[in-house]
Write a protein that holds these residues in place. Structure first.
Motif, PDB file in Angstrom:
ATOM      1  N   SER A   1     -88.533  18.702 -22.850  1.00 34.78           N
ATOM      2  CA  SER A   1     -88.650  18.754 -21.389  1.00 34.78           C
ATOM      3  C   SER A   1     -87.363  19.314 -20.811  1.00 34.78           C
ATOM      4  O   SER A   1     -86.280  19.110 -21.364  1.00 34.78           O
ATOM      5  N   THR A   2     -87.499  20.019 -19.685  1.00 28.08           N
ATOM      6  CA  THR A   2     -86.334  20.548 -18.976  1.00 28.08           C
ATOM      7  C   THR A   2     -86.102  19.795 -17.668  1.00 28.08           C
ATOM      8  O   THR A   2     -85.378  20.277 -16.803  1.00 28.08           O
ATOM      9  N   GLN A   3     -86.708  18.640 -17.520  1.00 28.67           N
ATOM     10  CA  GLN A   3     -86.563  17.825 -16.317  1.00 28.67           C
ATOM     11  C   GLN A   3     -85.879  16.510 -16.674  1.00 28.67           C
ATOM     12  O   GLN A   3     -86.081  15.975 -17.769  1.00 28.67           O
ATOM     13  N   PRO A   4     -85.069  15.974 -15.744  1.00 28.58           N
ATOM     14  CA  PRO A   4     -84.698  16.500 -14.424  1.00 28.58           C
ATOM     15  C   PRO A   4     -83.697  17.651 -14.534  1.00 28.58           C
ATOM     16  O   PRO A   4     -83.230  17.970 -15.627  1.00 28.58           O
ATOM     17  N   GLU A   5     -83.366  18.226 -13.413  1.00 30.19           N
ATOM     18  CA  GLU A   5     -82.444  19.352 -13.367  1.00 30.19           C
ATOM     19  C   GLU A   5     -81.112  18.976 -14.016  1.00 30.19           C
ATOM     20  O   GLU A   5     -80.551  17.911 -13.775  1.00 30.19           O
ATOM     21  N   GLY A   6     -80.632  19.878 -14.874  1.00 26.40           N
ATOM     22  CA  GLY A   6     -79.346  19.654 -15.523  1.00 26.40           C
ATOM     23  C   GLY A   6     -79.440  18.919 -16.840  1.00 26.40           C
ATOM     24  O   GLY A   6     -78.423  18.722 -17.507  1.00 26.40           O
ATOM     25  N   TRP A   7     -80.677  18.516 -17.246  1.00 30.55           N
ATOM     26  CA  TRP A   7     -80.850  17.751 -18.486  1.00 30.55           C
ATOM     27  C   TRP A   7     -81.925  18.381 -19.350  1.00 30.55           C
ATOM     28  O   TRP A   7     -82.825  19.059 -18.857  1.00 30.55           O
ATOM     29  N   TYR A   8     -81.823  18.163 -20.661  1.00 29.28           N
ATOM     30  CA  TYR A   8     -82.885  18.471 -21.607  1.00 29.28           C
ATOM     31  C   TYR A   8     -83.300  17.173 -22.301  1.00 29.28           C
ATOM     32  O   TYR A   8     -82.444  16.340 -22.639  1.00 29.28           O
ATOM     33  N   ARG A   9     -84.592  17.030 -22.491  1.00 28.13           N
ATOM     34  CA  ARG A   9     -85.073  15.997 -23.419  1.00 28.13           C
ATOM     35  C   ARG A   9     -85.293  16.693 -24.757  1.00 28.13           C
ATOM     36  O   ARG A   9     -86.056  17.661 -24.850  1.00 28.13           O
ATOM     37  N   LEU A  10     -84.625  16.222 -25.803  1.00 26.34           N
ATOM     38  CA  LEU A  10     -84.521  16.956 -27.048  1.00 26.34           C
ATOM     39  C   LEU A  10     -84.996  16.122 -28.234  1.00 26.34           C
ATOM     40  O   LEU A  10     -84.915  14.886 -28.224  1.00 26.34           O
ATOM     41  N   ARG A  11     -85.426  16.841 -29.260  1.00 22.43           N
ATOM     42  CA  ARG A  11     -85.691  16.233 -30.566  1.00 22.43           C
ATOM     43  C   ARG A  11     -84.872  17.003 -31.603  1.00 22.43           C
ATOM     44  O   ARG A  11     -84.899  18.237 -31.634  1.00 22.43           O
ATOM     45  N   ILE A  12     -84.140  16.283 -32.418  1.00 17.79           N
ATOM     46  CA  ILE A  12     -83.269  16.934 -33.408  1.00 17.79           C
ATOM     47  C   ILE A  12     -84.136  17.577 -34.481  1.00 17.79           C
ATOM     48  O   ILE A  12     -84.961  16.924 -35.118  1.00 17.79           O
ATOM     49  N   ARG A  13     -83.926  18.865 -34.684  1.00 18.15           N
ATOM     50  CA  ARG A  13     -84.731  19.652 -35.641  1.00 18.15           C
ATOM     51  C   ARG A  13     -84.008  19.819 -36.977  1.00 18.15           C
ATOM     52  O   ARG A  13     -84.591  19.668 -38.039  1.00 18.15           O
ATOM     53  N   THR A  14     -82.727  20.176 -36.934  1.00 13.04           N
ATOM     54  CA  THR A  14     -81.902  20.250 -38.143  1.00 13.04           C
ATOM     55  C   THR A  14     -80.562  19.600 -37.851  1.00 13.04           C
ATOM     56  O   THR A  14     -80.037  19.695 -36.741  1.00 13.04           O
ATOM     57  N   SER A  15     -80.005  18.963 -38.869  1.00  6.70           N
ATOM     58  CA  SER A  15     -78.723  18.274 -38.712  1.00  6.70           C
ATOM     59  C   SER A  15     -78.097  18.108 -40.079  1.00  6.70           C
ATOM     60  O   SER A  15     -78.804  18.076 -41.104  1.00  6.70           O
ATOM     61  N   GLY A  16     -76.770  18.001 -40.093  1.00  2.00           N
ATOM     62  CA  GLY A  16     -76.098  17.703 -41.345  1.00  2.00           C
ATOM     63  C   GLY A  16     -76.435  16.329 -41.876  1.00  2.00           C
ATOM     64  O   GLY A  16     -76.331  16.075 -43.077  1.00  2.00           O
ATOM     65  N   ASP A  17     -76.856  15.424 -41.015  1.00  2.00           N
ATOM     66  CA  ASP A  17     -77.294  14.089 -41.417  1.00  2.00           C
ATOM     67  C   ASP A  17     -78.819  14.072 -41.366  1.00  2.00           C
ATOM     68  O   ASP A  17     -79.422  14.085 -40.291  1.00  2.00           O
ATOM     69  N   GLN A  18     -79.454  14.062 -42.528  1.00  2.00           N
ATOM     70  CA  GLN A  18     -80.913  14.135 -42.583  1.00  2.00           C
ATOM     71  C   GLN A  18     -81.592  12.954 -41.905  1.00  2.00           C
ATOM     72  O   GLN A  18     -82.750  13.039 -41.483  1.00  2.00           O
ATOM     73  N   ASN A  19     -80.895  11.832 -41.772  1.00  2.00           N
ATOM     74  CA  ASN A  19     -81.479  10.658 -41.116  1.00  2.00           C
ATOM     75  C   ASN A  19     -81.667  10.868 -39.612  1.00  2.00           C
ATOM     76  O   ASN A  19     -82.391  10.099 -38.972  1.00  2.00           O
ATOM     77  N   LEU A  20     -81.012  11.882 -39.062  1.00  2.00           N
ATOM     78  CA  LEU A  20     -81.105  12.124 -37.623  1.00  2.00           C
ATOM     79  C   LEU A  20     -82.273  13.036 -37.251  1.00  2.00           C
ATOM     80  O   LEU A  20     -82.642  13.106 -36.075  1.00  2.00           O
ATOM     81  N   ILE A  21     -82.851  13.728 -38.222  1.00  2.00           N
ATOM     82  CA  ILE A  21     -83.920  14.679 -37.915  1.00  2.00           C
ATOM     83  C   ILE A  21     -85.121  13.927 -37.340  1.00  2.00           C
ATOM     84  O   ILE A  21     -85.590  12.930 -37.898  1.00  2.00           O
ATOM     85  N   GLY A  22     -85.614  14.405 -36.191  1.00  2.00           N
ATOM     86  CA  GLY A  22     -86.753  13.775 -35.526  1.00  2.00           C
ATOM     87  C   GLY A  22     -86.369  12.802 -34.430  1.00  2.00           C
ATOM     88  O   GLY A  22     -87.236  12.367 -33.656  1.00  2.00           O
ATOM     89  N   GLN A  23     -85.086  12.461 -34.305  1.00  2.00           N
ATOM     90  CA  GLN A  23     -84.659  11.524 -33.259  1.00  2.00           C
ATOM     91  C   GLN A  23     -84.674  12.234 -31.899  1.00  2.00           C
ATOM     92  O   GLN A  23     -84.416  13.431 -31.802  1.00  2.00           O
ATOM     93  N   ILE A  24     -84.991  11.460 -30.857  1.00  2.00           N
ATOM     94  CA  ILE A  24     -85.189  12.014 -29.519  1.00  2.00           C
ATOM     95  C   ILE A  24     -84.201  11.399 -28.543  1.00  2.00           C
ATOM     96  O   ILE A  24     -83.874  10.203 -28.640  1.00  2.00           O
ATOM     97  N   GLY A  25     -83.732  12.196 -27.595  1.00  2.00           N
ATOM     98  CA  GLY A  25     -82.833  11.704 -26.567  1.00  2.00           C
ATOM     99  C   GLY A  25     -82.582  12.778 -25.517  1.00  2.00           C
ATOM    100  O   GLY A  25     -83.118  13.889 -25.596  1.00  2.00           O
ATOM    101  N   TYR A  26     -81.768  12.425 -24.527  1.00  2.00           N
ATOM    102  CA  TYR A  26     -81.426  13.358 -23.442  1.00  2.00           C
ATOM    103  C   TYR A  26     -80.001  13.860 -23.628  1.00  2.00           C
ATOM    104  O   TYR A  26     -79.133  13.143 -24.146  1.00  2.00           O
ATOM    105  N   LEU A  27     -79.781  15.094 -23.184  1.00  2.00           N
ATOM    106  CA  LEU A  27     -78.459  15.688 -23.270  1.00  2.00           C
ATOM    107  C   LEU A  27     -78.270  16.628 -22.081  1.00  2.00           C
ATOM    108  O   LEU A  27     -79.210  17.317 -21.663  1.00  2.00           O
ATOM    109  N   GLU A  28     -77.056  16.624 -21.528  1.00  2.00           N
ATOM    110  CA  GLU A  28     -76.745  17.539 -20.442  1.00  2.00           C
ATOM    111  C   GLU A  28     -76.915  18.986 -20.925  1.00  2.00           C
ATOM    112  O   GLU A  28     -76.561  19.324 -22.051  1.00  2.00           O
ATOM    113  N   ARG A  29     -77.440  19.834 -20.071  1.00  2.00           N
ATOM    114  CA  ARG A  29     -77.746  21.205 -20.482  1.00  2.00           C
ATOM    115  C   ARG A  29     -76.504  21.970 -20.925  1.00  2.00           C
ATOM    116  O   ARG A  29     -76.555  22.788 -21.841  1.00  2.00           O
ATOM    117  N   TRP A  30     -75.392  21.716 -20.261  1.00  2.00           N
ATOM    118  CA  TRP A  30     -74.203  22.490 -20.594  1.00  2.00           C
ATOM    119  C   TRP A  30     -73.726  22.196 -22.015  1.00  2.00           C
ATOM    120  O   TRP A  30     -73.133  23.057 -22.665  1.00  2.00           O
TER     121      TRP A  30
END
Length: 732
Positions: free
Chosen positions: A592-621
């Motif tokens: 999701s790109t809402q609300p303004e200035g934020w992304y709702r994200l799911r980790i697709r690749t990571s150096g820590d395999q345990n993090l793949i698939g985790q979801i959270g919000y992050l500032e767009r910048w």
């Protein structure tokens, strides 16, 4: 690099004696395979064969650490080459002293079988079953590497070996070599030159996505190699030439059409999708290739045409094989080997005997190398052929193992009775190599699907529409999308459809999609082979780019031993609790790109395999590295200076022929004050006061304060005053 070894030279490594093997095709020569940056020597010992890679590209202790980091990967089928030892003057001093060229050579298992490059170079065919099995084996191996957060770094045909073509019981049908370029989680990248060639995306990358483009090309090549037109159109050592990449050239269309005809639309559409990827990061994940590889039911090996009854003539190939068998039984393996090769050269491409003869040749080569007993050839055999012909011969012979491994061995020809069709019995149809659609004799199947666009749909957009192109599409009455584990999705046929184009829409998406799910298209109740549409719950894939150490002033960046990272949040608010760490280079799916200035994200690749698939919000910048918080303006600071006397005039109440000087903030014990240019001086009392007289009334003068050593005190030099002044100074 000049490096010479002779047959039977002994190399003692870790107390084990290894001997240099003889070349099975070139008498008197050691078995050495030359490359651009290394030579690979075959060695033998009581435990079998090993490979010694004498390389000069990198002579650095980092190579030793890299080999140690690879060890844990050697248990993965296809990565046997990770079980290696780097020879150095430190761990093998006697060997390196005798052979300085072996410093930083690499000892590893010997893998029997041709490279994929050899099959391409000599246009050796694969059966459909072999093509599919090899493509699936490579996709599985590359997916395993990718999911561990690793990349091979130099995927090309010379680094892909096919031991399964020689030995069906091999640990893995495909193996990767030249693992010095491998890097990722737990394995540091070595300082090697950037690979070049037609398996590298035109846009360079250094991240873990480096394998996606080359790996996809290799999978597609293997899948299409069973097609004669694909083999005929191939470039010299790869199917595509560098000028073909990302362009709709003739080779692109030949491979796409062959994939669609043999395996359906799925692989063909993935090739089109790959050709639209402008950077390696946008290429499909390697695990996505597992999903589109077709069922084994489509891998129909064309049966050999029954040969017409012919008059009986002696078969010269049978005579050669019989003579070779006799020579072998008489203890003449070298002569037998030559005759077996002669027989193999005369066998037709599709002859099922080729597989058995190739296995016999491979077995004989191992026996000869093991015993180092390659005798002088019979006088009748001429070894005056040029060296290049000998090398080419052995390469061709090794690759011939690709022919007919899935066919039966030679047996006595018998004639089976043929069942005559009756009024109630239909003759058995010959399997079609295309297997795109069932027979067009049925009215509901009298259509042809050439393309489905788009290949992917983001379920967050409306309307959800797709277009089918082909022939006879006006006969379609029902259209459905199906996927295992999901309820079928009914599609609405939209106005404006025609015989050549069918427009479809999903009106009721009543299922929960997580990730990217491929659905098969059904028209008139019949699945269209390979026609897959992927529904995904994310709008795009981004690479984290704004997690940089220079942004620590924001309070969102932390730096540890592995570099800078930030923490996602449970909710799109600066006050929300923090959750999972992400770093620059991690891939994320934008949910999701809402609300303004934020992304709702799911980790697709990571150096820590345990993090793949985790979801959270992050500032767009933090994701895009644009429009970040403005750095704070630093407060100007006055440069610090040593303390000094700072004088002011308190009053003019003193005698007009005297001045009074008062100092606080520092002890004035032993200090004095003197009138500059006059011999007038006075010492300070215990309260910091000094009175100097002898001036003319209201005379203007300057004075200097001196410490107990007679040295002028900072701030107390040449202070202007006049008779009658009371001067006050603070030490600060």
């Amino acid at each position: 690099m000049s490096f010479q070894l002779a047959i039977d030279d002994q190399l003692i490594i870790d107390g084990i004696t290894y001997q240099v093997c003889a070349h099975p095709a070139i008498p008197g020569r050691p078995f050495v395979q030359a490359g651009s940056h290394s030579h690979v020597v075959q060695l033998r010992t009581a435990g079998g064969f090993v490979a010694l890679k004498v390389q000069w590209q990198l002579r650095d202790p980092a190579l030793v650490n890299h080999a140690q980091q690879l060890q844990s990967l050697s248990t993965i089928p296809g990565l046997q080459a990770a079980r290696c030892l780097v020879i150095t003057a430190a761990n093998q001093p006697s060997l390196v002293a005798a052979w300085p060229e072996l410093d930083y050579a690499i000892l590893m298992p010997w893998l029997h079988g041709p490279t994929w490059q050899e099959l391409i170079r000599h246009r050796r065919p694969l059966s459909p079953t072999q093509s599919l099995n090899l493509a699936r084996a490579l996709a599985n191996l590359l997916t395993e590497i990718e999911q561990r957060g690793l990349a091979h770094g130099d995927l090309q045909p010379a680094n892909v070996m096919l031991p399964g073509l020689i030995d069906p019981a091999a640990t893995a049908p495909i193996a990767l070599v030249d693992l010095e370029t491998m890097h990722g989680v737990g394995i540091r990248r070595l300082p090697l030159s950037t690979p070049e060639g037609p398996y590298q995306h035109p846009v360079a990358t250094t991240g873990l996505a480096v394998d996606r483009f080359g790996g996809a090309l290799l999978i597609l090549e293997l899948l299409g190699w069973c097609d004669e037109q694909v083999r005929a159109a191939s470039a010299d050592e790869s199917f595509f030439a560098p000028e073909d990449l990302l362009r709709p050239t003739e080779r692109f269309h030949i491979l796409r059409d062959a994939l669609a005809q043999r395996w359906g639309l799925g692989p063909a559409q993935m090739l089109e999708r790959l050709w639209q990827c402008q950077t390696p990061m946008t290429c499909p994940l390697l695990k996505e290739w597992q999903a589109i590889l077709p069922s084994s039911s489509l891998a129909i090996d064309e049966p050999l045409s029954p040969e017409p009854t012919m008059p009986s003539f002696p078969d010269p190939v049978i005579a050669l094989i019989d003579n070779a068998d006799t020579l072998r039984s008489q203890g003449q393996p070298a002569q037998a080997l030559s005759m077996y090769r002669d027989a193999l050269d005369r066998l037709p491409t599709g002859d099922p005997r080729a597989s058995e003869v190739m296995r016999t040749i491979d077995s004989l080569e191992r026996e000869i190398a093991q015993t180092s007993a390659l005798p002088e050839q019979q006088a009748t055999l001429s070894w005056s052929l040029p060296l290049a012909i000998g090398i080419m011969t052995i390469v061709i012979l090794m690759v011939l193992a690709a022919v007919g491994l899935n066919r039966t061995t030679l047996s006595t020809a018998t004639t089976l009775p043929t069942a005559e069709p009756t009024a109630n019995t239909l003759p058995t149809p010959t399997p079609s190599p295309t297997a795109v659609l069932p027979s067009p004799t049925s009215p509901r199947l009298s259509l042809k699907v050439e393309r489905v666009t788009p290949a992917e749909l983001y379920i967050g957009t409306r309307p959800l529409e797709l277009t089918v192109q082909g022939d006879g599409l006006s006969t379609v009455k029902t259209a459905i999308l199906r996927a295992a584990g999901y309820e079928p999705l009914a599609l609405t046929i939209m106005a404006g459809s025609s015989d050549r184009e069918l427009r479809l829409q999903i009106n009721n998406l009543n299922i929960n999609i997580v990730g990217a799910i491929p659905f098969t298209l059904e028209l008139n109740g019949t699945p269209v082979p390979g026609a897959a549409v992927t529904l995904r719950d994310y709008s795009s894939v981004r690479v984290i780019a704004g997690v940089r150490p220079e942004y620590t002033y924001t309070g969102r960046i932390t730096v540890d031993a592995n570099g800078a990272f930030t923490l996602m949040r449970e909710e799109p608010s600066p006050e929300s609790a923090v959750t999972y760490p992400v770093r620059n280079g991690d891939e994320v799916e934008v949910l999701s790109t809402q609300p303004e200035g934020w992304y709702r994200l799911r980790i697709r690749t990571s150096g820590d395999q345990n993090l793949i698939g985790q979801i959270g919000y992050l500032e767009r910048w933090l994701v895009d590295n644009t429009d970040g918080p403005t750095p704070p303006i630093p407060t100007p600071t006055v440069p610090s200076e040593p303390p000094r006397l700072r004088f002011v005039k308190l009053s003019e109440n003193e005698d007009t022929r005297c001045i009074l000087v008062q100092i606080t903030g520092i002890s004035t014990f032993g200090w004095g004050v003197s009138i500059d240019g006059l011999r007038l001086r006075s010492a300070f009392d215990s309260n910091g006061n000094a009175r100097v007289c002898g001036l003319r009334a209201r005379q203007e003068v300057t004075f200097t304060v001196r410490d107990e050593q007679g040295v002028a005190v900072r701030g107390g030099v040449g202070v202007p005053t006049r008779g009658g002044d009371v001067m006050f100074a603070e030490w600060r």
